[in-house]
Scaffold this active site. Structure first.
Site, PDB file in Angstrom:
ATOM      1  N   CYS A 124       0.691  -1.240   0.094  1.00 32.10           N
ATOM      2  CA  CYS A 124       0.056   0.097   0.001  1.00 32.10           C
ATOM      3  C   CYS A 124       0.823   1.200  -0.044  1.00 32.10           C
ATOM      4  O   CYS A 124       0.557   2.323  -0.732  1.00 32.10           O
ATOM      5  CB  CYS A 124      -0.719  -0.019   1.408  1.00 32.10           C
ATOM      6  SG  CYS A 124      -2.249  -1.059   1.114  1.00 32.10           S
ATOM      7  N   ASP A 150      10.630  -6.008  -8.786  1.00 29.16           N
ATOM      8  CA  ASP A 150      10.750  -6.802  -7.744  1.00 29.16           C
ATOM      9  C   ASP A 150      12.416  -6.496  -7.408  1.00 29.16           C
ATOM     10  O   ASP A 150      13.547  -6.073  -8.100  1.00 29.16           O
ATOM     11  CB  ASP A 150      10.730  -8.204  -7.866  1.00 29.16           C
ATOM     12  CG  ASP A 150      10.402  -8.813  -6.778  1.00 29.16           C
ATOM     13  OD1 ASP A 150       9.416  -9.477  -6.391  1.00 29.16           O
ATOM     14  OD2 ASP A 150      11.612  -8.946  -6.029  1.00 29.16           O
ATOM     15  N   GLY A 153       4.488 -19.650  -0.383  1.00 29.30           N
ATOM     16  CA  GLY A 153       5.586 -18.695  -0.660  1.00 29.30           C
ATOM     17  C   GLY A 153       5.191 -17.206  -0.675  1.00 29.30           C
ATOM     18  O   GLY A 153       6.015 -16.474  -0.769  1.00 29.30           O
ATOM     19  N   HIS A 176      -0.781  -9.774  -5.156  1.00 29.94           N
ATOM     20  CA  HIS A 176       0.255  -9.322  -6.159  1.00 29.94           C
ATOM     21  C   HIS A 176       0.500 -10.351  -7.204  1.00 29.94           C
ATOM     22  O   HIS A 176       0.402 -11.451  -6.602  1.00 29.94           O
ATOM     23  CB  HIS A 176       1.577  -8.820  -5.730  1.00 29.94           C
ATOM     24  CG  HIS A 176       2.231  -9.905  -4.584  1.00 29.94           C
ATOM     25  ND1 HIS A 176       1.905  -9.727  -3.226  1.00 29.94           N
ATOM     26  CD2 HIS A 176       3.183 -10.585  -4.960  1.00 29.94           C
ATOM     27  CE1 HIS A 176       2.643 -10.792  -2.865  1.00 29.94           C
ATOM     28  NE2 HIS A 176       3.744 -11.184  -3.690  1.00 29.94           N
ATOM     29  N   HIS A 178       3.313 -11.691  -9.720  1.00 25.99           N
ATOM     30  CA  HIS A 178       4.720 -11.601 -10.298  1.00 25.99           C
ATOM     31  C   HIS A 178       4.767 -11.920 -11.888  1.00 25.99           C
ATOM     32  O   HIS A 178       4.064 -12.617 -12.421  1.00 25.99           O
ATOM     33  CB  HIS A 178       5.827 -12.688  -9.802  1.00 25.99           C
ATOM     34  CG  HIS A 178       5.748 -12.657  -8.222  1.00 25.99           C
ATOM     35  ND1 HIS A 178       7.088 -12.378  -7.849  1.00 25.99           N
ATOM     36  CD2 HIS A 178       5.036 -13.229  -7.279  1.00 25.99           C
ATOM     37  CE1 HIS A 178       6.796 -12.472  -6.325  1.00 25.99           C
ATOM     38  NE2 HIS A 178       5.550 -12.998  -6.040  1.00 25.99           N
TER      39      HIS A 178
HETATM   40  P1  AMP Z   1       5.909 -13.078  -2.302  1.00 27.75           P
HETATM   41  O1  AMP Z   1       6.959 -13.561  -1.592  1.00 27.75           O
HETATM   42  O2  AMP Z   1       5.241 -14.050  -3.490  1.00 27.75           O
HETATM   43  O3  AMP Z   1       4.899 -12.662  -1.471  1.00 27.75           O
HETATM   44  O4  AMP Z   1       6.418 -11.955  -3.156  1.00 27.75           O
HETATM   45  C1  AMP Z   1       6.687 -10.607  -2.548  1.00 27.75           C
HETATM   46  C2  AMP Z   1       7.828 -10.043  -3.434  1.00 27.75           C
HETATM   47  O5  AMP Z   1       8.048  -8.956  -3.025  1.00 27.75           O
HETATM   48  C3  AMP Z   1       9.053 -10.637  -3.292  1.00 27.75           C
HETATM   49  O6  AMP Z   1       9.526 -11.219  -4.621  1.00 27.75           O
HETATM   50  C4  AMP Z   1      10.289  -9.653  -2.698  1.00 27.75           C
HETATM   51  O7  AMP Z   1      11.465  -9.545  -3.538  1.00 27.75           O
HETATM   52  C5  AMP Z   1       9.417  -8.344  -3.262  1.00 27.75           C
HETATM   53  N1  AMP Z   1       9.540  -7.260  -2.412  1.00 27.75           N
HETATM   54  C6  AMP Z   1       9.685  -7.132  -1.174  1.00 27.75           C
HETATM   55  N2  AMP Z   1       9.818  -5.721  -0.718  1.00 27.75           N
HETATM   56  C7  AMP Z   1       9.920  -5.098  -2.038  1.00 27.75           C
HETATM   57  C8  AMP Z   1      10.078  -3.795  -2.219  1.00 27.75           C
HETATM   58  N3  AMP Z   1      10.438  -2.756  -1.277  1.00 27.75           N
HETATM   59  N4  AMP Z   1      10.359  -3.351  -3.611  1.00 27.75           N
HETATM   60  C9  AMP Z   1       9.996  -4.098  -4.495  1.00 27.75           C
HETATM   61  N5  AMP Z   1       9.956  -5.384  -4.309  1.00 27.75           N
HETATM   62  C10 AMP Z   1       9.720  -5.911  -2.930  1.00 27.75           C
END
Ligand code: AMP
Length: 112
Positions: free
Chosen positions: A7, A30, A91, A98, A100
């Site tokens: 958010c 990411d 995961g 979100h 990916h």
């Molecule tokens: P998930 O593990 O599927 O919940 O994906 C969360 C993703 O958010 C991971 O791939 C992280 O590398 C990414 N992530 C976490 N913090 C940030 C951030 N500040 N900016 C960009 N990506 C992020």
């Protein structure tokens, strides 16, 4: 949601590498890329995960996929994978819906 990282990213309160934005959706690179192209597409509205999609908020999913198609088109990316982890065992580490988007290398199946 005030304590939600994504958010805050969507609101511009935490810096990110923006790749797409419209009134409902924000997309950004990411921070820990798992492929040469790896960005995340999120609804600006807080939804915890795919498990919280209802008939009332499902329109944001269509907006996310419209954004995915537009962003990949603009990047010239034709082959890509879309993944949404739902729940810690699957995961998910950030509890804001979100998607990916991964591209730029061969993908194996099934994912680990
Ligand atoms: P998930 O593990 O599927 O919940 O994906 C969360 C993703 O958010 C991971 O791939 C992280 O590398 C990414 N992530 C976490 N913090 C940030 C951030 N500040 N900016 C960009 N990506 C992020």
């Amino acid at each position: 949601m005030s304590d939600c990282l994504f958010c805050k990213i969507a609101a511009g309160e935490v810096p990110s590498g923006k790749v797409y934005e419209d009134e409902r959706v924000y997309a950004f690179r990411d921070i820990d890329p798992q492929a040469p192209v790896h960005f995340l597409v999120i609804p600006k509205e807080h939804i915890g995960s795919c498990g919280e999609i209802t008939p009332d908020n499902a329109h944001v999913v269509a907006s996310c996929f419209t954004a995915i198609a537009q962003a990949t088109r603009e990047m010239g990316v034709t082959d890509f994978r879309v993944v949404s982890n739902c729940g810690a065992k699957a995961g998910q580490s950030v509890p804001h819906l979100h998607f990916h988007v991964l591209a730029g290398r061969d993908m194996s199946w099934p994912p680990g």
